[in-house]
Design an enzyme around this catalytic site. Structure first.
Site, PDB file in Angstrom:
ATOM      1  N   GLN A  31     -19.152  14.220  -0.794  1.00 39.84           N
ATOM      2  CA  GLN A  31     -19.004  15.362  -1.683  1.00 39.84           C
ATOM      3  C   GLN A  31     -17.608  15.979  -1.614  1.00 39.84           C
ATOM      4  O   GLN A  31     -16.825  15.671  -0.710  1.00 39.84           O
ATOM      5  CB  GLN A  31     -20.058  16.427  -1.323  1.00 39.84           C
ATOM      6  CG  GLN A  31     -20.083  16.771   0.163  1.00 39.84           C
ATOM      7  CD  GLN A  31     -21.441  17.245   0.650  1.00 39.84           C
ATOM      8  OE1 GLN A  31     -22.316  17.604  -0.145  1.00 39.84           O
ATOM      9  NE2 GLN A  31     -21.645  17.258   1.960  1.00 39.84           N
ATOM     10  N   HIS A  62     -29.321  32.304   7.410  1.00 42.27           N
ATOM     11  CA  HIS A  62     -29.433  31.703   8.732  1.00 42.27           C
ATOM     12  C   HIS A  62     -30.430  32.435   9.622  1.00 42.27           C
ATOM     13  O   HIS A  62     -31.171  31.806  10.382  1.00 42.27           O
ATOM     14  CB  HIS A  62     -28.042  31.611   9.367  1.00 42.27           C
ATOM     15  CG  HIS A  62     -27.139  30.670   8.630  1.00 42.27           C
ATOM     16  ND1 HIS A  62     -25.833  30.944   8.315  1.00 42.27           N
ATOM     17  CD2 HIS A  62     -27.388  29.445   8.087  1.00 42.27           C
ATOM     18  CE1 HIS A  62     -25.311  29.925   7.639  1.00 42.27           C
ATOM     19  NE2 HIS A  62     -26.238  29.017   7.481  1.00 42.27           N
ATOM     20  N   ASP A  86     -22.584  23.541   8.598  1.00 37.22           N
ATOM     21  CA  ASP A  86     -21.716  24.700   8.854  1.00 37.22           C
ATOM     22  C   ASP A  86     -22.010  25.365  10.205  1.00 37.22           C
ATOM     23  O   ASP A  86     -21.240  26.204  10.664  1.00 37.22           O
ATOM     24  CB  ASP A  86     -21.822  25.724   7.717  1.00 37.22           C
ATOM     25  CG  ASP A  86     -23.264  26.118   7.441  1.00 37.22           C
ATOM     26  OD1 ASP A  86     -23.952  26.590   8.362  1.00 37.22           O
ATOM     27  OD2 ASP A  86     -23.723  25.946   6.293  1.00 37.22           O
ATOM     28  N   GLU A 106     -26.525  15.962  10.819  1.00 34.79           N
ATOM     29  CA  GLU A 106     -25.796  16.292   9.580  1.00 34.79           C
ATOM     30  C   GLU A 106     -25.112  15.025   9.089  1.00 34.79           C
ATOM     31  O   GLU A 106     -24.430  14.341   9.849  1.00 34.79           O
ATOM     32  CB  GLU A 106     -24.756  17.389   9.876  1.00 34.79           C
ATOM     33  CG  GLU A 106     -23.653  17.550   8.845  1.00 34.79           C
ATOM     34  CD  GLU A 106     -24.138  18.013   7.473  1.00 34.79           C
ATOM     35  OE1 GLU A 106     -24.913  18.978   7.401  1.00 34.79           O
ATOM     36  OE2 GLU A 106     -23.735  17.375   6.468  1.00 34.79           O
ATOM     37  N   GLY A 139     -30.350  12.282   8.307  1.00 37.47           N
ATOM     38  CA  GLY A 139     -31.532  12.981   8.806  1.00 37.47           C
ATOM     39  C   GLY A 139     -32.824  12.265   8.459  1.00 37.47           C
ATOM     40  O   GLY A 139     -33.780  12.271   9.250  1.00 37.47           O
ATOM     41  N   ASP A 156     -32.290  22.295   6.362  1.00 36.29           N
ATOM     42  CA  ASP A 156     -31.264  23.118   5.700  1.00 36.29           C
ATOM     43  C   ASP A 156     -30.722  22.306   4.529  1.00 36.29           C
ATOM     44  O   ASP A 156     -29.570  21.909   4.504  1.00 36.29           O
ATOM     45  CB  ASP A 156     -30.161  23.447   6.715  1.00 36.29           C
ATOM     46  CG  ASP A 156     -29.133  24.413   6.136  1.00 36.29           C
ATOM     47  OD1 ASP A 156     -29.357  24.919   5.027  1.00 36.29           O
ATOM     48  OD2 ASP A 156     -28.102  24.639   6.804  1.00 36.29           O
ATOM     49  N   PRO A 163     -26.463  13.638  -2.207  1.00 40.91           N
ATOM     50  CA  PRO A 163     -26.955  12.967  -0.996  1.00 40.91           C
ATOM     51  C   PRO A 163     -28.247  13.576  -0.473  1.00 40.91           C
ATOM     52  O   PRO A 163     -28.911  12.985   0.371  1.00 40.91           O
ATOM     53  CB  PRO A 163     -25.810  13.163   0.010  1.00 40.91           C
ATOM     54  CG  PRO A 163     -25.015  14.319  -0.496  1.00 40.91           C
ATOM     55  CD  PRO A 163     -25.148  14.294  -1.984  1.00 40.91           C
TER      56      PRO A 163
END
Lengths: 301, 301
Positions: A31, A62, A86, A106, A139, A156, A163
């Site tokens: 991305q 969060h 992040d 991630e 994941g 998340d 993706p």
């Protein structure tokens, strides 16, 4: 002249942020990754033209994807985060001393690298915590293959494009259940119902096929524009069926520092759904046989 | 090429709506009045460049400023609306058969005229209802002079700029209290705390000088961008101190039609405040002597 970042998520409506400085601009394998200093919300991470988080309001998202399920469960020791590059989710999870190990998977290493460099206000020192098991990888493949088991799985996920599409499939959630301990909870980001209603309906329909209990709770993230954001949950136990006094006691015991959104009143308030959101939910399925016996699950809480 | 309406409320952040058609554009004695057909939210009323309401989400604002206080009170017969020219508040109030008379005082006749012509989906037939007492005039002067008394005062005020500045003054609220029956409730729009925090603090400080009880509850209006919108309330009775079963019973009795947001769960959920909102509230004043004795007020509910 003011330079603006115009989000391109919706047709016919957009939010725009003043860009004071472009801190990073790059293209990963997956991305377009950008970090801006904005006029109003501090630093912002944008992926493929969509706001992911800002220093000014990341706390809502969060905190609500972590503290609510952790305190609803009561004994979370091992956590899996899918996505979350992040580091904001990771940082909140690690505030719980009861948590012994967090695996975070991630797919995009570039997001982790730029978070460490440009977003320390969001990730803190979470990536360096000895309890963090950081994996740059897929994941979906992880939950299909790992032998680890978790008390909490946090997905998340962004919107169901690019993706992340696989993070909306039945195979993925079947595998999530596979890696969950008895009584474990799964939570996922589920979009803004006012704009993305069918995503909420579809998620709950899918969860009902896999878990005995599921539902949604709401939070309000200013830069996820257009109203409430829905967070969906699924478990073999009903996470709404907890004595409020328990949540207050767990909250006091946890001694969480620096919170700006979550508290025990919001814990329960978040489950109150406006009519237009409640109508998006499919009718609850007839009770499925839970993986653990109800009494045992009740005792665990 | 797409034509956009760019809201100019905040520096550094803006929302933009695709304009499919300009239905009305004019300048009243008080403000620039425009009605657009938007790409995403149906028809929109904008005053001086700020979104006032849209067909797509007006239900949140109008339901939450009416049904919550009406059911918290339980016996509302007479209502005063200050502002509210689009008729959305009026329409919701009139859904209550218990309401015998509604006086609405709107300063800008042009807003009423264009609402009747262009926004029937928002005002319905409310202006023609025999219980409606419509006054084109100054709300501040009205509460200073009228002999009418009300069970509920709804201040549908915009932000504290332009002709509405007076709706943020102590004199105005002193006069509001003057026209309120014992046990009556006042509610007001109070901005978006994430962006306009001091307005909430100031409002509650002011209300504490005048009433025994006051506070805020929250709702989420997509086109009032940047998070929760706060609605403030004030009364000589504590409107949060009502048995939930009472609210459920009143809701069932009221038989309200066509709601999309308000329900008894949201009634209570709306009082749950995230930490960053709770911290904006000044400490509660030591209990003031209520105008009516507590027992009498409790009985009334």
């Amino acid at each position: 002249m003011t330079t603006w970042f115009n989000e391109t998520l919706y047709s016919g409506f957009r939010q725009s942020h003043e860009i004071k400085k472009v801190l990073f601009e790059g293209k990963s394998k997956y991305q377009k990754v950008r970090v801006f200093e904005t006029g109003r919300f501090g630093r912002m991470l944008a992926l493929d033209g969509v706001v992911q988080c800002t220093e000014g309001d990341e706390f809502v998202y969060h905190e609500m994807l972590t503290h609510l399920p952790i305190l609803a469960h009561g004994k979370v020791q091992s956590v899996l985060i899918v996505g979350g590059g992040d580091g904001g989710i990771l940082e909140e999870v690690l505030k719980h001393k009861s948590v012994k190990r967090v695996t975070m998977v991630e797919i995009d290493g570039m997001v982790i690298d730029i978070a460490k460099k440009y977003l320390p206000k969001i990730c803190g020192k979470a990536f360096a915590d000895r309890r963090t098991n950081l994996i740059v990888g897929d994941g979906a493949a992880w939950v299909a293959e790992t032998e680890e088991r978790y008390d909490l799985v946090i997905v998340d996920r962004p919107d169901p494009v690019g993706p992340a599409t696989v993070l909306f499939s039945k195979t993925f959630y079947d595998n999530c259940r596979r890696v969950m301990q008895p009584g474990a909870i799964l939570v996922a980001q589920n979009g803004v119902p006012h704009m993305q209603g069918p995503e909420l309906t579809d998620a709950i329909k899918l969860f009902q096929k896999i878990w005995a209990h599921s539902g949604t709770y709401l939070a309000v993230v200013p830069t996820y524009v257009c109203g409430f954001m829905s967070m969906t949950w699924a478990s073999d136990a009903d996470i709404t069926d907890v004595d409020p006094r328990q949540i207050f006691a767990r909250y006091d015991r946890a001694g969480l520092k620096g919170l700006r959104y979550y508290n025990p009143e919001i814990h329960f308030g978040a489950f109150a759904l406006p009519d237009f959101v409640a109508r998006l939910l499919p009718a609850p399925k007839a009770a499925r046989k839970p993986a653990v016996k109800k009494k045992a699950a009740a005792k665990k809480r």
